[in-house]
Design a protein around this motif. Structure first.
Motif, PDB file in Angstrom:
ATOM      1  N   SER A   4      -6.455 -52.091  17.290  1.00 52.08           N
ATOM      2  CA  SER A   4      -7.726 -51.410  17.512  1.00 52.08           C
ATOM      3  C   SER A   4      -7.924 -51.224  19.005  1.00 52.08           C
ATOM      4  O   SER A   4      -7.513 -52.072  19.799  1.00 52.08           O
ATOM      5  N   GLU A   5      -8.561 -50.133  19.352  1.00 54.40           N
ATOM      6  CA  GLU A   5      -8.802 -49.833  20.763  1.00 54.40           C
ATOM      7  C   GLU A   5     -10.263 -49.493  20.987  1.00 54.40           C
ATOM      8  O   GLU A   5     -10.893 -48.849  20.152  1.00 54.40           O
ATOM      9  N   THR A   6     -10.785 -49.967  22.100  1.00 55.31           N
ATOM     10  CA  THR A   6     -12.143 -49.647  22.524  1.00 55.31           C
ATOM     11  C   THR A   6     -12.186 -49.714  24.051  1.00 55.31           C
ATOM     12  O   THR A   6     -11.199 -50.104  24.688  1.00 55.31           O
ATOM     13  N   SER A   7     -13.295 -49.327  24.619  1.00 52.80           N
ATOM     14  CA  SER A   7     -13.406 -49.373  26.075  1.00 52.80           C
ATOM     15  C   SER A   7     -14.794 -49.856  26.470  1.00 52.80           C
ATOM     16  O   SER A   7     -15.730 -49.818  25.673  1.00 52.80           O
ATOM     17  N   ARG A  34     -12.367 -57.796  19.398  1.00 51.37           N
ATOM     18  CA  ARG A  34     -12.195 -58.499  18.119  1.00 51.37           C
ATOM     19  C   ARG A  34     -13.165 -57.940  17.081  1.00 51.37           C
ATOM     20  O   ARG A  34     -12.791 -57.691  15.933  1.00 51.37           O
ATOM     21  N   THR A  35     -14.398 -57.708  17.485  1.00 46.94           N
ATOM     22  CA  THR A  35     -15.395 -57.140  16.581  1.00 46.94           C
ATOM     23  C   THR A  35     -14.973 -55.744  16.138  1.00 46.94           C
ATOM     24  O   THR A  35     -15.091 -55.397  14.958  1.00 46.94           O
ATOM     25  N   ARG A  36     -14.434 -54.953  17.062  1.00 47.65           N
ATOM     26  CA  ARG A  36     -13.967 -53.607  16.715  1.00 47.65           C
ATOM     27  C   ARG A  36     -12.825 -53.670  15.701  1.00 47.65           C
ATOM     28  O   ARG A  36     -12.781 -52.930  14.735  1.00 47.65           O
ATOM     29  N   LYS A  73     -13.526 -48.081  34.109  1.00 52.95           N
ATOM     30  CA  LYS A  73     -13.553 -48.286  32.668  1.00 52.95           C
ATOM     31  C   LYS A  73     -12.392 -49.222  32.338  1.00 52.95           C
ATOM     32  O   LYS A  73     -11.306 -49.087  32.907  1.00 52.95           O
ATOM     33  N   ALA A  74     -12.638 -50.168  31.461  1.00 51.17           N
ATOM     34  CA  ALA A  74     -11.585 -51.065  30.989  1.00 51.17           C
ATOM     35  C   ALA A  74     -11.289 -50.720  29.534  1.00 51.17           C
ATOM     36  O   ALA A  74     -12.202 -50.434  28.758  1.00 51.17           O
ATOM     37  N   TYR A  75     -10.014 -50.750  29.172  1.00 53.55           N
ATOM     38  CA  TYR A  75      -9.582 -50.428  27.815  1.00 53.55           C
ATOM     39  C   TYR A  75      -9.051 -51.689  27.155  1.00 53.55           C
ATOM     40  O   TYR A  75      -8.233 -52.402  27.734  1.00 53.55           O
ATOM     41  N   ILE A  76      -9.528 -51.948  25.941  1.00 54.09           N
ATOM     42  CA  ILE A  76      -9.201 -53.181  25.228  1.00 54.09           C
ATOM     43  C   ILE A  76      -8.419 -52.847  23.966  1.00 54.09           C
ATOM     44  O   ILE A  76      -8.899 -52.087  23.124  1.00 54.09           O
ATOM     45  N   LYS A  77      -7.234 -53.419  23.856  1.00 50.85           N
ATOM     46  CA  LYS A  77      -6.440 -53.326  22.624  1.00 50.85           C
ATOM     47  C   LYS A  77      -6.470 -54.700  21.974  1.00 50.85           C
ATOM     48  O   LYS A  77      -6.284 -55.709  22.648  1.00 50.85           O
ATOM     49  N   THR A  78      -6.677 -54.715  20.660  1.00 49.29           N
ATOM     50  CA  THR A  78      -6.786 -55.979  19.922  1.00 49.29           C
ATOM     51  C   THR A  78      -6.008 -55.885  18.620  1.00 49.29           C
ATOM     52  O   THR A  78      -6.017 -54.836  17.972  1.00 49.29           O
ATOM     53  N   TRP A  79      -5.355 -56.989  18.251  1.00 53.05           N
ATOM     54  CA  TRP A  79      -4.586 -57.035  17.008  1.00 53.05           C
ATOM     55  C   TRP A  79      -4.556 -58.458  16.475  1.00 53.05           C
ATOM     56  O   TRP A  79      -4.943 -59.400  17.167  1.00 53.05           O
ATOM     57  N   VAL A  88      -6.838 -67.692  12.567  1.00 47.78           N
ATOM     58  CA  VAL A  88      -6.456 -66.349  12.985  1.00 47.78           C
ATOM     59  C   VAL A  88      -6.267 -66.377  14.495  1.00 47.78           C
ATOM     60  O   VAL A  88      -7.121 -66.885  15.226  1.00 47.78           O
ATOM     61  N   THR A  89      -5.142 -65.844  14.960  1.00 48.52           N
ATOM     62  CA  THR A  89      -4.932 -65.666  16.388  1.00 48.52           C
ATOM     63  C   THR A  89      -4.948 -64.178  16.667  1.00 48.52           C
ATOM     64  O   THR A  89      -4.170 -63.422  16.084  1.00 48.52           O
ATOM     65  N   TYR A  90      -5.867 -63.777  17.534  1.00 54.84           N
ATOM     66  CA  TYR A  90      -5.972 -62.379  17.939  1.00 54.84           C
ATOM     67  C   TYR A  90      -5.261 -62.198  19.276  1.00 54.84           C
ATOM     68  O   TYR A  90      -5.341 -63.066  20.153  1.00 54.84           O
ATOM     69  N   GLY A  91      -4.577 -61.080  19.420  1.00 50.21           N
ATOM     70  CA  GLY A  91      -3.941 -60.732  20.679  1.00 50.21           C
ATOM     71  C   GLY A  91      -4.732 -59.637  21.361  1.00 50.21           C
ATOM     72  O   GLY A  91      -5.364 -58.802  20.695  1.00 50.21           O
ATOM     73  N   TYR A  92      -4.691 -59.644  22.697  1.00 49.66           N
ATOM     74  CA  TYR A  92      -5.452 -58.669  23.476  1.00 49.66           C
ATOM     75  C   TYR A  92      -4.637 -58.196  24.679  1.00 49.66           C
ATOM     76  O   TYR A  92      -3.920 -58.982  25.303  1.00 49.66           O
TER      77      TYR A  92
END
Length: 138
Positions: A4-7, A34-36, A73-79, A88-92
């Motif tokens: 997932s991607e958000t900014s 993570r919420t996204r 602007k910062a871009y966040i990738k989460t998986w 659960v381990t989330y990666g960013y």
């Protein structure tokens, strides 16, 4: 693996005197990511909490590579990096608007009962989430 991607727009209040994002604010941005991801999977944290289940952070691993600055602007990738039915381990990855890696991180969470903080099985309590995490994980 689903990513997932958000900014976020960097606000002045998130920076230090040098105009660099204060290190703890990356944790807030990770929560936004993570919420996204959870929403992209079709769920909401609020619904989990209504059922009396919380998902506290039990471990954080974060590596700072390059600062993000005020006005950028910062871009966040989460998986989902790892998932075992309880934890659960989330990666960013957080990148600058120029595409440079700013932060690489992992956060580990467990689902627990709100009343006593005892761990619960996501597989048993939220089978739909379990199935979505199994499909989404790395």
């Amino acid at each position: 693996m689903q990513i997932s991607e958000t900014s976020v727009d960097v606000r002045y209040a998130e920076t230090d005197q040098m105009g660099v994002v204060y290190h703890a604010n990356y944790l807030v941005w990770m929560e936004i990511g993570r919420t996204r991801l959870i929403e992209d999977l079709g769920f909401r944290y609020a619904d989990m909490e209504k059922e009396g289940i919380l998902s506290p952070v039990i471990d954080i691993e974060i590596s700072y590579k390059m600062p993000v600055r005020y006005g950028e602007k910062a871009y966040i990738k989460t998986w989902v990096e790892e998932y075992d039915g309880i934890r659960v381990t989330y990666g960013y990855e957080i990148t600058t608007e120029r595409g440079e890696l700013s932060v690489k991180a992992l956060s580990k969470h467990a689902c627990v009962k709100k009343t006593n903080f005892r761990p619960v099985s996501i597989k048993k309590v939220f089978p739909d989430w379990h199935e979505a995490y199994e499909k989404a994980k790395k």
